[in-house]
Design an enzyme around this catalytic site. Structure first.
Site, short mmCIF file in Angstrom:
data_model
loop_
_atom_site.label_atom_id
_atom_site.label_comp_id
_atom_site.label_asym_id
_atom_site.label_seq_id
_atom_site.Cartn_x
_atom_site.Cartn_y
_atom_site.Cartn_z
N HIS A 158 -0.60 -3.75 -4.63
CA HIS A 158 -1.43 -2.64 -4.16
C HIS A 158 -0.69 -1.31 -4.15
CE1 HIS A 158 -4.96 -5.00 -2.64
NE2 HIS A 158 -4.08 -5.96 -2.86
N ASP A 366 1.10 7.05 -3.94
CA ASP A 366 0.18 6.07 -3.35
C ASP A 366 -0.29 5.13 -4.45
OD1 ASP A 366 -1.38 4.91 -1.36
OD2 ASP A 366 -2.15 6.83 -0.64
O1 LIG Z 1 -0.54 -4.06 6.67
P1 LIG Z 1 0.09 -2.78 7.14
O2 LIG Z 1 1.59 -2.84 7.15
O3 LIG Z 1 -0.50 -2.35 8.45
O4 LIG Z 1 -0.29 -1.62 6.09
C1 LIG Z 1 -1.62 -1.40 5.62
C2 LIG Z 1 -1.72 -1.64 4.11
O5 LIG Z 1 -1.03 -0.57 3.46
C3 LIG Z 1 -0.89 -0.66 2.03
O6 LIG Z 1 -2.14 -0.42 1.36
C4 LIG Z 1 -2.24 -0.29 -0.07
O7 LIG Z 1 -3.41 -0.90 -0.55
C5 LIG Z 1 -4.55 -0.06 -0.80
C6 LIG Z 1 -5.65 -0.92 -1.42
O8 LIG Z 1 -5.26 -1.39 -2.69
C7 LIG Z 1 -4.17 1.10 -1.70
O9 LIG Z 1 -5.31 1.95 -1.88
C8 LIG Z 1 -3.05 1.90 -1.05
O10 LIG Z 1 -2.63 2.92 -1.96
C9 LIG Z 1 -1.85 1.01 -0.71
O11 LIG Z 1 -0.94 1.77 0.09
C10 LIG Z 1 -0.28 -1.98 1.67
O12 LIG Z 1 -0.17 -2.09 0.27
C11 LIG Z 1 -1.04 -3.16 2.26
O13 LIG Z 1 -0.35 -4.38 1.97
C12 LIG Z 1 -1.09 -2.99 3.77
O14 LIG Z 1 -1.86 -4.03 4.33
O1 LIG Z 2 -9.05 5.43 11.21
C1 LIG Z 2 -9.10 4.85 10.12
C2 LIG Z 2 -8.27 5.18 9.03
C3 LIG Z 2 -8.40 4.47 7.84
N1 LIG Z 2 -9.29 3.48 7.74
C4 LIG Z 2 -9.45 2.75 6.47
O2 LIG Z 2 -8.21 2.31 5.97
C5 LIG Z 2 -8.22 2.30 4.56
C6 LIG Z 2 -7.00 3.04 4.04
O3 LIG Z 2 -6.81 2.66 2.71
P1 LIG Z 2 -5.98 3.53 1.68
O4 LIG Z 2 -6.05 2.82 0.40
O5 LIG Z 2 -6.45 4.94 1.66
O6 LIG Z 2 -4.47 3.57 2.24
P2 LIG Z 2 -3.51 2.45 2.87
O7 LIG Z 2 -3.59 2.64 4.34
O8 LIG Z 2 -4.02 1.13 2.44
O9 LIG Z 2 -2.16 2.78 2.34
C7 LIG Z 2 -9.53 2.96 4.12
O10 LIG Z 2 -10.46 1.97 3.74
C8 LIG Z 2 -10.01 3.66 5.38
O11 LIG Z 2 -11.41 3.77 5.52
C9 LIG Z 2 -10.12 3.13 8.79
O12 LIG Z 2 -10.93 2.22 8.69
N2 LIG Z 2 -9.99 3.84 9.96
#
Ligand SMILES: O=P(O)(O)OC[C@H]1O[C@H](O[C@H]2O[C@H](CO)[C@@H](O)[C@H](O)[C@H]2O)[C@H](O)[C@@H](O)[C@@H]1O
Ligand SMILES: O=c1ccn([C@@H]2O[C@H](COP(=O)(O)OP(=O)(O)O)[C@@H](O)[C@H]2O)c(=O)[nH]1
Length: 458
Positions: A158, A366
């Protein structure tokens, strides 16, 4: 049809479903599995302290079986906070300066992957298709192969994949590359990530690319491709249409008193470029005194990974910066930045996105950034807002109607804000239509179908 077994560190647990899951992986997989059914195995998010975690807890919710395990406190600290989030995360986001290598964290990472494999094994049947997600679990397929499993196993990353010069600063890069080579199919968010991976494999002769997307390495043949993750576009647009009636959205609308709203929504993460973004907003106001008191910037930023020192430091830095900028440019009757550290539910977020004239999404790096896609999906077709998007987000490869910026260049982002706020309706409509058509066609369901079809194909 074979069963689908999804494995990821973060799982969107059933009793949490209505609540906001701040993290794109959980949001996307929940959507993908709800349609297909299957098993979703991962970490419960809880620590068992210093005792061995209880056996997997299985919960059935509709057509999804959730299989969750706790981790010991040591494993939470060393595998999740330590290696995953202080080594792999910064390296994959090109932040060598923030990577903190430690032998025991690296060992714990591989140990926890073996633990996951052993917990998963009793659930598996020979025809199951296994789909592993993200950087926490790279060695999982190698562990399953070691145990004799012959299933099709795919992996989706991701986050970005860096070039060889960046990856090779990590002491265990070879083991990580070996881990990736044990899958049947590797999915990346963009073709740049795939190219970087191919470059890493070839640089020191770890493997070869036999033909585009077909690799051999460490005695295994496998494929790789770019599969950009989508959102539930139509459902999110429906949320946004309904959200105007939601009390939180109504209150937000009343409280901005006709001002133009700029919105940012990100986990509190250094990769998201929040400090540079606040600087750009300040520059936009100082460059455009006419907009003083006529815009509100709402930054929704749930805390994330707070036990990791770099994240804790950032919490202080951003809060201090938002306060400083409000002090510098605010007036007695105008608070320019509303900075919120709570997570907001997605139906409410949809309504807030729709209220906003500009969606400001400026990560320094990202993998994809689902917020950018959600912002577009939530817009009113008759009067859509403008997406200002970092060129370093995976989403920038697809959302051609956005105003692309270099988030390191404060003037560039400030100028895009000026352009976005002043953009004529016709241009906004035209830019939005192209992006929305793309998102409707390439939604999360399609992402899932295409990846699984490729994984299941011999
Ligand atoms: O599980 P956390 O440590 O709380 O972090 C939340 C997630 O962050 C990252 O999200 C990524 O996946 C998104 C969907 O593909 C993508 O849009 C975004 O650019 C990425 O940063 C992480 O990769 C996840 O594993 C985490 O669960
Ligand atoms: O207050 C918040 C902030 C973020 N999100 C969700 O968290 C996801 C963030 O995904 P993104 O790929 O932009 O970044 P990541 O946190 O996975 O790196 C999106 O679906 C947002 O709608 C949410 O539900 N509530």
């Amino acid at each position: 049809m074979s069963r689908l077994i999804i494995v990821s560190n973060r799982v969107s647990v059933p009793d949490n479903k209505g609540a906001a899951a701040a993290g794109g992986l959980a949001v996307a997989l929940q959507a993908a599995l709800a349609e297909r059914g299957g098993v979703w195995m991962g970490w419960s998010g809880k620590s068992s302290g210093d005792i061995e975690p209880e056996p997997l807890v299985l919960t059935q919710d509709g057509n999804i079986t959730y299989a969750l395990t706790d981790l010991t406190q040591t494993d939470v600290e060393e595998y999740y906070q330590g290696f995953a989030n202080r080594v792999l995360w910064p390296i994959c986001h090109y932040r060598l300066d923030l990577a903190e290598y430690g032998r025991k964290e690296m060992a714990s990472y591989f140990r926890v992957n073996r633990f996951f494999a052993h917990r998963l094994a009793p659930l598996l049947e020979p025809e199951d298709t296994i789909w592993v997600h993200d950087y926490h679990l790279i060695p999982l397929a190698a562990e399953l192969r070691e145990m004799g499993f012959k299933n099709r196993i795919g992996f989706f990353l991701h986050i970005p994949w860096p070039p060889a010069d960046v990856l090779f600063t990590m002491p265990v890069h070879e083991e990580i590359m070996r881990g990736l080579s044990s899958y049947d199919l590797l999915g990346f968010q963009t073709k740049y990530d795939l190219e970087n991976f191919a470059g890493c494999l070839k640089r020191e002769g770890m493997g070869v690319e036999n033909s585009p997307g077909h690799f051999s390495a460490h005695g295994h043949n496998f494929r790789g491709g770019a599969y950009s993750i989508g959102i539930e576009t139509a459902a999110f647009a429906a949320f946004a249409r309904k959200a105007a009636a939601h009390s939180v959205v109504r209150k937000a609308r009343q409280s901005i008193e006709g001002r133009d709203l700029i919105i940012g929504v990100d986990r509190l993460d250094y990769s998201k470029g929040i400090t540079q973004r606040i600087d750009a907003f300040e520059r936009f106001i100082t460059n455009n005194p006419a907009h003083q008191r006529r815009v509100t910037y709402l930054q929704i930023t749930p805390k994330s990974r707070s036990e990791v020192p770099e994240y804790e430091a950032m919490q202080h830095a951003v809060a201090e910066q938002a306060g400083r900028v409000n002090g510098a440019i605010g007036t007695v009757d105008w608070v320019p930045i509303r900075y919120i550290n709570r997570s907001i539910s997605r139906p409410v977020l949809a309504g807030l996105y729709r209220l906003a004239k500009v969606g400001l999404v400026t990560p320094l790096r990202d993998g994809m950034n689902l917020v950018a896609k959600e912002y577009v999906a939530a817009q009113d077709p008759d009067d859509p807002g403008v997406l200002v998007l970092s060129r370093f987000a995976g989403a920038a490869r697809e959302l051609k109607g956005a105003l692309l910026v270099n988030p390191y260049d404060v003037d560039d982002t400030a100028n895009a804000l000026t352009r976005g706020i002043n953009m004529p309706l016709e241009e906004r409509r035209e830019r939005w239509r192209g992006m929305m058509d793309h998102l409707l066609e390439n939604d999360v369901s399609r992402w899932c179908d295409v990846f699984l079809a490729d994984l299941r194909a011999e």
